[in-house]
Design a protein around this motif. Sequence first.
Motif, PDB file in Angstrom:
ATOM      1  N   GLN A  94       0.866  -1.168   0.000  1.00  0.00           N
ATOM      2  CA  GLN A  94       0.000   0.000   0.000  1.00  0.00           C
ATOM      3  C   GLN A  94       0.902   1.217   0.000  1.00  0.00           C
ATOM      4  O   GLN A  94       1.933   1.254   0.656  1.00  0.00           O
ATOM      5  CB  GLN A  94      -0.890  -0.005   1.234  1.00  0.00           C
ATOM      6  N   ALA A 128      -9.127   4.285 -15.523  1.00  0.00           N
ATOM      7  CA  ALA A 128      -8.509   3.230 -14.718  1.00  0.00           C
ATOM      8  C   ALA A 128      -7.838   2.196 -15.614  1.00  0.00           C
ATOM      9  O   ALA A 128      -6.736   1.727 -15.326  1.00  0.00           O
ATOM     10  CB  ALA A 128      -9.567   2.561 -13.834  1.00  0.00           C
ATOM     11  N   ASN A 172      -4.139  -7.972 -10.902  1.00  0.00           N
ATOM     12  CA  ASN A 172      -5.450  -7.836 -11.500  1.00  0.00           C
ATOM     13  C   ASN A 172      -5.741  -6.355 -11.645  1.00  0.00           C
ATOM     14  O   ASN A 172      -5.438  -5.560 -10.772  1.00  0.00           O
ATOM     15  CB  ASN A 172      -6.502  -8.474 -10.600  1.00  0.00           C
ATOM     16  N   GLN A 173      -6.354  -6.030 -12.758  1.00  0.00           N
ATOM     17  CA  GLN A 173      -6.587  -4.607 -13.009  1.00  0.00           C
ATOM     18  C   GLN A 173      -7.497  -3.978 -11.964  1.00  0.00           C
ATOM     19  O   GLN A 173      -7.393  -2.805 -11.675  1.00  0.00           O
ATOM     20  CB  GLN A 173      -7.178  -4.438 -14.405  1.00  0.00           C
ATOM     21  N   GLY A 174      -8.395  -4.824 -11.399  1.00  0.00           N
ATOM     22  CA  GLY A 174      -9.331  -4.301 -10.395  1.00  0.00           C
ATOM     23  C   GLY A 174      -8.616  -3.778  -9.163  1.00  0.00           C
ATOM     24  O   GLY A 174      -9.165  -2.974  -8.412  1.00  0.00           O
ATOM     25  N   THR A 175      -7.400  -4.237  -8.966  1.00  0.00           N
ATOM     26  CA  THR A 175      -6.691  -3.901  -7.736  1.00  0.00           C
ATOM     27  C   THR A 175      -6.430  -2.413  -7.575  1.00  0.00           C
ATOM     28  O   THR A 175      -6.225  -1.928  -6.481  1.00  0.00           O
ATOM     29  CB  THR A 175      -5.343  -4.649  -7.701  1.00  0.00           C
ATOM     30  N   TYR A 226      -8.441  -0.011  -8.037  1.00  0.00           N
ATOM     31  CA  TYR A 226      -9.594   0.795  -7.608  1.00  0.00           C
ATOM     32  C   TYR A 226      -9.485   1.327  -6.179  1.00  0.00           C
ATOM     33  O   TYR A 226      -9.699   2.515  -5.945  1.00  0.00           O
ATOM     34  CB  TYR A 226     -10.903   0.042  -7.820  1.00  0.00           C
ATOM     35  N   PRO A 227      -9.169   0.450  -5.219  1.00  0.00           N
ATOM     36  CA  PRO A 227      -9.048   0.987  -3.860  1.00  0.00           C
ATOM     37  C   PRO A 227      -8.069   2.154  -3.796  1.00  0.00           C
ATOM     38  O   PRO A 227      -8.332   3.146  -3.116  1.00  0.00           O
ATOM     39  CB  PRO A 227      -8.538  -0.205  -3.061  1.00  0.00           C
ATOM     40  N   LEU A 234      -7.356   4.244  -6.168  1.00  0.00           N
ATOM     41  CA  LEU A 234      -7.975   5.416  -6.789  1.00  0.00           C
ATOM     42  C   LEU A 234      -8.930   6.111  -5.826  1.00  0.00           C
ATOM     43  O   LEU A 234      -8.932   7.335  -5.700  1.00  0.00           O
ATOM     44  CB  LEU A 234      -8.717   5.003  -8.067  1.00  0.00           C
ATOM     45  N   VAL A 235      -9.721   5.290  -5.102  1.00  0.00           N
ATOM     46  CA  VAL A 235     -10.661   5.876  -4.140  1.00  0.00           C
ATOM     47  C   VAL A 235      -9.907   6.650  -3.076  1.00  0.00           C
ATOM     48  O   VAL A 235     -10.244   7.774  -2.716  1.00  0.00           O
ATOM     49  CB  VAL A 235     -11.506   4.771  -3.479  1.00  0.00           C
ATOM     50  N   ARG A 236      -8.823   6.021  -2.600  1.00  0.00           N
ATOM     51  CA  ARG A 236      -8.037   6.640  -1.533  1.00  0.00           C
ATOM     52  C   ARG A 236      -7.490   7.988  -2.007  1.00  0.00           C
ATOM     53  O   ARG A 236      -7.613   9.000  -1.321  1.00  0.00           O
ATOM     54  CB  ARG A 236      -6.917   5.684  -1.147  1.00  0.00           C
ATOM     55  N   GLU A 280      -8.523   9.855  -4.408  1.00  0.00           N
ATOM     56  CA  GLU A 280      -9.565  10.832  -4.668  1.00  0.00           C
ATOM     57  C   GLU A 280     -10.060  11.445  -3.370  1.00  0.00           C
ATOM     58  O   GLU A 280     -10.306  12.649  -3.273  1.00  0.00           O
ATOM     59  CB  GLU A 280     -10.729  10.156  -5.419  1.00  0.00           C
ATOM     60  N   GLN A 281     -10.182  10.574  -2.320  1.00  0.00           N
ATOM     61  CA  GLN A 281     -10.632  11.082  -1.032  1.00  0.00           C
ATOM     62  C   GLN A 281      -9.624  12.041  -0.424  1.00  0.00           C
ATOM     63  O   GLN A 281      -9.996  12.951   0.316  1.00  0.00           O
ATOM     64  CB  GLN A 281     -10.907   9.918  -0.075  1.00  0.00           C
TER      65      GLN A 281
END
Lengths: 105, 886
Positions: free
Chosen positions: A3, A22, A40-43, A45-46, A48-50, A52-53
């Motif tokens: 992380q 993404a 995995n490409q989905g990985t 996302y978390p 990105l959210v972080r 953005e927040q």
Amino acid sequence: VLQGTLDLIILPTLATMGAQHAYGIATRLQQVSEDVVKLNQGTIYPALVRLEQEDWIKGAWGKTENNREAKFYSITKNGGKQLEAETARWREISGLIEKLLTEEW
Amino acid sequence: MRRVLVKLAALFRRRRSEEALSREVAAHLTLLEDEFRGQGMSEQEARLAARRSYGNVELTKELHRDEWRFAWFEALVQDLRAAWRSLRKSPGFAATAIVTLAFGIGANTAIFTMVNGVLLKELPVADPERIVRIKADVLGGLGPDEMPAFSYPRFEELRRQETVFQDVIGVAPRLDTLELDDEQPQVKLDLVTGSFFSFFDTSPALGRLIEESDDEDGSELVCVLAYSAWQRLFRGDPAIVGRRIKTDKVLMRVIGVAPADFIGADLQKQTDVWAPTTAFVGPVPGFNRNFPGLQWLRLLGRLQEGATLDASSAWLRDASPQIEASVARPELQEFAYWLEDGSAGVGEWRGKLNSPLWILMGAVTLVLLVACANLANLLLARMRDRTQEFAVKLAVGIGRERLVRQLFVETLLVVVVGGVAALALASGMTRYMLAVYSERNRSGPFELELPPDPAVLLYAGGVCLLTALIAGLYPAWRASQTGFGLGPAMNAAAELNRKWARRSLIVVQVALGVVLLFGSVLFARSLRNLATADLGYSAERILSVQMVRANPFSHGKAGEPLALADLLERARELPGVASAAYATIGVLEGNMALTQFQVPRPDGETVTLTDVYAINVGPKYFETLQTPLLRGREFGESDQDDGQAVVIVNEALAKKAWPGEDPVGKPLGSRWSGGAQVVGLVADSKYADVREDALPIVYRVFKRLDLIGGTMQVRFRGPATELDRVIRDLVATAAPDFRVSDSSTIEALRDKLISQDRVLAFLSALFGLLSVRLTLVGIYGLISYSVAGRTHEIGVRVSVGAQRSQIVGLVLGEAAALVGLGIGVGLPSALILSTWLESLLFEVAPWDPLHIALTLGILLLGGIAAAYLPTLRATRIHPLEALKCD
């Protein structure tokens, strides 16, 4: 993926390439790492959210060249500052590690 | 920080972010599909490749969600919903569990309310550790835990002992009747010495508080109202300050109102009015507060800074002779002073209830443990039925950790609902205890702040959480170990494990049940002994009518004693009255005074007898009470005239004064009067308390002019309430200067005296039976499951020729083994623990085989009864059906 590491990869990607969705970021990541980083490409996302927040990146819906809908992320002013700070810190640490690894004991 | 706010906001925008997420993931997948199609894949292939490349969509979403809001909170809400659904599906389980817990936690909370209010609370001062109670060894007359009272001169002398005390205050409670315009309410008035309020460092809510100068002889009588009394009696009228209020005893000017949170020196009583000790009213005119022979003030001291309790107490004990020497007229008794912790104030309840409450606390803890074991057992039983559900949940991707959490939340929900019910139950139980204790108390009711007291609520919450942890964690963990297989066969090992766990729980429950039941049997026996103890007189059909002067300021008017004599004569003639007599203090009234007597020996020496009860009684007293007259005669009418002084003694006195001799005809002396002659010997009586050992008693004759009030004992036939009314009417007409202050049968007086034992016996029986009931339900459940699980086996046994009795033996054997094991553990523990109860028991030996037999009998019979139904079911198993069922 550690992380924080992902953050440090996404921010310069957006800084150099401009707004990206993404998928684009994930693809870029794979290219740059020459498939060393298998993820995995989905990985992303978390991460990105972080980001953005934290108000370091900003997402907006738009169209791709193929006229597909996608959310495009771009780096913000804050993000730029953060990138500078992170880069400096990273250099420092990596310099230190480099030194530790190469120095004779 | 920014993220915390964003996340908080996200909690409320769940649906929108959820949609956005799905949209984004879908968009991403489309882009991937485009990419793969561009590489020449078919539509179908491209979609699958996109999915593969993207990874687990749901997992990503979950991770995504974790980032965007407080995942644990969401999960908790989800778990609570799931728990609610799951409990709704099995209302039987939920109800059993909730009722079990309501009792377990309720009993705990009730007893803790008492422990908190009586044993843990401290005076509201900055330095409670420096506050001491002043006690004294006197010539008897006091229970070990009660606070002795001291005269005002003694208070003044003690206050001068500045080596140990920074300050000393005196408090004397009294009940006055306040005379208002429209009502005459009773108020709890505390007489206090001048530095009382400065001792507590209190500031007034209104006006000013009592100061030293208010407590000097000759100063105007003033008083301070409690905040609650001010609100209740005067509707919070600020103009009350400066007004005069009148009670049946004094007229005082109100100078101020104490703050709302100040309840006084007794933590179990809300005082209504404080007045300086100058408002003292003696029993006889001319007795003012400075009279040295009246001991009426209870004293609290504040130690000098740095002084320790032990050293100060020792110093004071050594200084006692000098202190007593400087007290004007030490009268009949000399005191040896000492100190004890006074952080709880002057309240008498801490001393009285200390051991009973800790014992009840122990009992309810055991009850709670039984309830926990029961709940754990229920949960384990439920696991068996839910194996399939868990397997499915695990298969579709719930983490084991999450599964444990979900089950734990389920338990927690049950516990919390049970806990809420428990609070209601607890408040009822506490009220019951307070009511019973108040009834017995002479100095006014026993008051306690009832919940919501923060400490009590905190305790109840803690108990709930602990219960959930103890009862819920193991079953939840076991559930998470469920294999993925769906059939029972796949989980045979887990099932076996659970069974052992459940059996151990039953053994623990039985053991705890033995301890509780044994204790309650002891208390029940003790209560029975107290209720049937030989008092030395007849407790049945005797009405004890206590009379006091209607007006305490009027004394000795000529002719009045004749009114009382007349009253007695008229009472004797009432229909239904067999006999009647007077005494200064009736049996079981308490308030006994101990004095000394001198026994002149033939050799000229004089032996002093200490700790002797002296009671003045009239003619026919022993006949009325049916106290056996062993030698000599009773007092007659002629003894009441001034002539030769005569006394009657009881056996205990005779044994001490003239061992082995006939007391009749012997002389007896006292400090006040010259010699008297013994004319009779009566059997020993328990005069002040059922528990007391027979004390030496000297009965003096009741001279006509002595009377300032007393008790008329009336032996009667017929209903007591009717006679009570008739006698009250008679007093009003025949002796209007007197009023009946209290009237009850001796049986009722005795019942009041043993009310604490009644509470203990009742509560311990309640807790004992509760735990046994829970245990039996547990046994029933376990054996039922055991039979259900062994249907196949039993079927095979029957088909190869097992007899009905063998099947019964098989099933009952299991129950008997569990109960037997539990008893084996529980009985020795019960016997060891019961030694702690000895001080509370009356003529009960814990090792009595009857108690042991009774305890074991109840459990064994109960155990067999609980196992009976499942056993019956087992014997009805038909081999064919049994073999088909798997």
